[in-house]
Design a protein around this motif. Structure first.
Motif, PDB file in Angstrom:
ATOM      1  N   GLY A  85      28.961 -67.375   4.870  1.00 25.66           N
ATOM      2  CA  GLY A  85      27.954 -67.267   5.919  1.00 25.66           C
ATOM      3  C   GLY A  85      28.562 -67.364   7.307  1.00 25.66           C
ATOM      4  N   VAL A  86      29.506 -68.288   7.483  1.00 25.01           N
ATOM      5  CA  VAL A  86      30.195 -68.418   8.772  1.00 25.01           C
ATOM      6  C   VAL A  86      30.965 -67.148   9.091  1.00 25.01           C
ATOM      7  CG1 VAL A  86      32.040 -69.650   9.973  1.00 25.01           C
ATOM      8  CG2 VAL A  86      30.332 -70.936   8.677  1.00 25.01           C
ATOM      9  N   MET A  87      31.655 -66.596   8.088  1.00 30.23           N
ATOM     10  CA  MET A  87      32.436 -65.383   8.293  1.00 30.23           C
ATOM     11  C   MET A  87      31.555 -64.225   8.752  1.00 30.23           C
ATOM     12  SD  MET A  87      34.676 -63.216   5.511  1.00 30.23           S
ATOM     13  CE  MET A  87      33.179 -62.727   4.649  1.00 30.23           C
ATOM     14  N   ALA A  88      30.363 -64.082   8.136  1.00 30.82           N
ATOM     15  CA  ALA A  88      29.472 -62.992   8.509  1.00 30.82           C
ATOM     16  C   ALA A  88      29.046 -63.091   9.966  1.00 30.82           C
ATOM     17  CB  ALA A  88      28.246 -62.989   7.594  1.00 30.82           C
ATOM     18  N   LEU A  89      28.668 -64.289  10.405  1.00 34.08           N
ATOM     19  CA  LEU A  89      28.237 -64.472  11.789  1.00 34.08           C
ATOM     20  C   LEU A  89      29.383 -64.202  12.756  1.00 34.08           C
ATOM     21  CD1 LEU A  89      26.166 -65.247  13.876  1.00 34.08           C
ATOM     22  CD2 LEU A  89      26.613 -67.657  13.381  1.00 34.08           C
ATOM     23  N   LEU A  90      30.575 -64.686  12.439  1.00 34.72           N
ATOM     24  CA  LEU A  90      31.731 -64.467  13.309  1.00 34.72           C
ATOM     25  C   LEU A  90      32.078 -62.982  13.402  1.00 34.72           C
ATOM     26  CD1 LEU A  90      33.968 -67.433  12.116  1.00 34.72           C
ATOM     27  CD2 LEU A  90      32.816 -67.231  14.325  1.00 34.72           C
ATOM     28  N   ALA A  91      32.021 -62.275  12.279  1.00 40.35           N
ATOM     29  CA  ALA A  91      32.339 -60.848  12.279  1.00 40.35           C
ATOM     30  C   ALA A  91      31.330 -60.071  13.123  1.00 40.35           C
ATOM     31  CB  ALA A  91      32.365 -60.321  10.851  1.00 40.35           C
ATOM     32  N   LEU A  92      30.039 -60.385  12.991  1.00 41.17           N
ATOM     33  CA  LEU A  92      29.026 -59.698  13.779  1.00 41.17           C
ATOM     34  C   LEU A  92      29.171 -59.980  15.267  1.00 41.17           C
ATOM     35  CD1 LEU A  92      25.882 -60.244  11.527  1.00 41.17           C
ATOM     36  CD2 LEU A  92      27.000 -58.067  12.007  1.00 41.17           C
ATOM     37  N   ALA A  93      29.672 -61.179  15.605  1.00 42.50           N
ATOM     38  CA  ALA A  93      29.874 -61.549  17.008  1.00 42.50           C
ATOM     39  C   ALA A  93      31.151 -60.957  17.589  1.00 42.50           C
ATOM     40  CB  ALA A  93      29.892 -63.072  17.155  1.00 42.50           C
ATOM     41  N   GLY A  94      31.929 -60.260  16.767  1.00 39.02           N
ATOM     42  CA  GLY A  94      33.152 -59.630  17.244  1.00 39.02           C
ATOM     43  C   GLY A  94      34.363 -60.541  17.269  1.00 39.02           C
ATOM     44  N   ALA A  95      34.253 -61.733  16.675  1.00 40.38           N
ATOM     45  CA  ALA A  95      35.369 -62.685  16.637  1.00 40.38           C
ATOM     46  C   ALA A  95      36.171 -62.458  15.355  1.00 40.38           C
ATOM     47  CB  ALA A  95      34.848 -64.115  16.720  1.00 40.38           C
ATOM     48  N   ASP A  96      36.950 -61.397  15.338  1.00 43.99           N
ATOM     49  CA  ASP A  96      37.638 -60.983  14.110  1.00 43.99           C
ATOM     50  C   ASP A  96      38.662 -62.016  13.637  1.00 43.99           C
ATOM     51  OD1 ASP A  96      36.162 -58.653  14.120  1.00 43.99           O
ATOM     52  OD2 ASP A  96      37.689 -57.510  15.213  1.00 43.99           O
ATOM     53  N   ASP A  97      39.402 -62.628  14.567  1.00 43.91           N
ATOM     54  CA  ASP A  97      40.405 -63.625  14.165  1.00 43.91           C
ATOM     55  C   ASP A  97      39.741 -64.828  13.515  1.00 43.91           C
ATOM     56  OD1 ASP A  97      42.395 -62.013  15.102  1.00 43.91           O
ATOM     57  OD2 ASP A  97      42.668 -63.080  16.999  1.00 43.91           O
ATOM     58  N   ALA A  98      38.658 -65.293  14.105  1.00 45.48           N
ATOM     59  CA  ALA A  98      37.946 -66.434  13.533  1.00 45.48           C
ATOM     60  C   ALA A  98      37.339 -66.071  12.175  1.00 45.48           C
ATOM     61  CB  ALA A  98      36.858 -66.908  14.484  1.00 45.48           C
ATOM     62  N   ALA A  99      36.819 -64.851  12.054  1.00 47.53           N
ATOM     63  CA  ALA A  99      36.264 -64.411  10.773  1.00 47.53           C
ATOM     64  C   ALA A  99      37.346 -64.379   9.697  1.00 47.53           C
ATOM     65  CB  ALA A  99      35.626 -63.030  10.925  1.00 47.53           C
TER      66      ALA A  99
END
Length: 228
Positions: A85-99
């Motif tokens: 779930g965290v990965m999905a939100l980070l990816a949608l926000a454009g934070a690829d490294d964090a995802a």
């Protein structure tokens, strides 16, 4: 004349909130969409770029009978599901490294590699806490105050905006995975039936971020609900 070219419905007339008539476009989101809760179908009615009505339904595999020849897979740890779930939100926000860090943490948890999981979660926590990109992307997205929580019967962890919910998710994950003593982490699960009410009034550009910021309960049956 074909009123739905290529299967895409055209806008129809409808009353705007100020009493003027505007075109209403019906746009489906899901049930198959990248970084979207698998099985959730959300039909949004739009006036301009604002969701003025919504209906939700779920499609899952409850009726699928598994073959006895299919290999039995061990249950996925709850912490790994939270990482997803965290990965999905980070990816949608454009934070690829964090995802990518969230993905590595999830993979380590699935493998049972606790050392790698703790390292990945600690790095993820530092990245999220320091990221100005995430603050800029998620601040103000679906703000829920105490009265909203009471009205929609939502858990306390949903309070605030999408950035607050992300921080809460990552803090809980860090406590659970890296704590010296196993933590009792509140799941903060939100019934999917709440989604039509929660997305109504949002701009379309923020709907996917808003949905990803919530931890939806697992789908158990095929049902439908509409915002009244």
């Amino acid at each position: 004349m074909d009123m739905a070219p290529a299967g895409i419905a055209l806008a129809q007339g409808g009353q705007d909130r100020d009493g003027l008539e505007m075109d209403v476009l019906h746009l489906p989101l899901g049930p198959v969409l990248p970084f979207w809760p698998a099985g959730l179908a959300l039909l949004c009615s739009l006036q301009g770029d604002v969701v003025v009505d919504a209906a939700a339904s779920v499609v899952d595999g409850a009726g699928h009978a598994a073959s006895s020849k299919e290999p039995q897979t061990p249950p996925v740890p709850a912490s790994a599901v939270r990482c997803d779930g965290v990965m999905a939100l980070l990816a949608l926000a454009g934070a690829d490294d964090a995802a990518a860090r969230a993905r590595r943490a999830r993979d380590a948890l699935v493998r049972g590699d606790q050392g790698a999981a703790r390292d990945a979660v600690e790095r993820l926590h530092r990245t999220v806490r320091r990221s100005w990109l995430l603050r800029w992307s998620l601040r103000g997205v679906m703000v829920l105050d105490p009265s909203d929580l009471a009205r929609h019967d939502l858990p306390e962890v949903c309070r605030g905006d999408a950035h607050d919910r992300l921080s809460s998710l990552v803090e809980g994950l860090r406590s659970e995975v890296c704590g010296a003593v196993p933590a009792a982490v509140e799941s903060g699960a939100v019934p999917w039936e709440r989604m039509p009410q929660l997305v109504t009034g949002l701009e379309l550009a923020t709907v996917r971020l808003a949905v990803a910021s919530l931890n939806l309960e697992p789908f158990s049956t095929v049902q439908e609900t509409r915002h009244a």
